[in-house]
Scaffold this active site. Sequence first.
Site, PDB file in Angstrom:
ATOM      1  CG  ASP A   1      -0.250   5.354   6.553  1.00 33.45           C
ATOM      2  OD1 ASP A   1      -1.094   6.253   6.690  1.00 33.45           O
ATOM      3  OD2 ASP A   1       0.196   4.673   7.498  1.00 33.45           O
ATOM      4  CE  LYS A   2       4.872   8.525  -1.864  1.00 31.87           C
ATOM      5  NZ  LYS A   2       5.755   9.715  -1.961  1.00 31.87           N
TER       6      LYS A   2
END
Length: 258
Positions: A106-107
């Site tokens: 994920d970011k």
Amino acid sequence: MAQIRLDKFISERTEYSRSQIKELAAKGSITVNGTTVKRSDVKVVDTEAIVTVCGKEIKSQRFSYVLLNKPQGYVCSTDDKDGETVMKLIPPELRKKGMFPAGRLDKDSLGALLLTNDGELAHKMLSPKHHISKIYIVQLGRKFENNYINKFADGITLGDGETCLPAKVRQSENSDKLAFIELYEGKYHQVKRMFAAVGNHVELLMRISLGSLILPEKLRIGEIMEIMPNDMFKEQNFDLFFAKYSAFYSANLIKYIT
């Protein structure tokens, strides 16, 4: 000995297009075994040719494998429409055409991310049937509960009814809100959804191994290094890994948080 066109050799190993290679050759910017070559359609022995473009040697191997200690704020994509992509963190000398992040973080997640142009290897690494484990350390919003161990081992059922493969999880000895988890699959936001299914939530996630390839202690967040792909396909023993590395990675994550 297999021969291929010079422009194909270069294009498969760099980000240059065929037309750019033709122009560079015409300008005298390409050498093969020390001799300037002005035609891009000449044949070279791909395993023996020493090729330079603008004074820089092009490595003979077609595929590239680099390990990134991913920082927060970057998306695992080749497209920057959703924000800055991890591809921007690859230095020019390590870039090759067709490179992509094999597997996602994920970011807002950190840690081990493989970037390669070898699609077959990436598929093998990501497919559950090949039994390549991934180990993560997470910071939880609530204290770790011992009943998580059996629940994860039995196979967590996610909120949407999807069932996960059995997984191992252990509490860090450094903190009752840090945990290590080993997975053999990669569903969307899986680690976060698994902890949500047992009434907890993940505040920060860091991947620290891909198979037997362990995120090196010396590789700082945002740094990248070349690796050999066979490093990932050896069996990892979660319990031995935990005993050897849990203290270091727990302290490392605590230091990052604070």
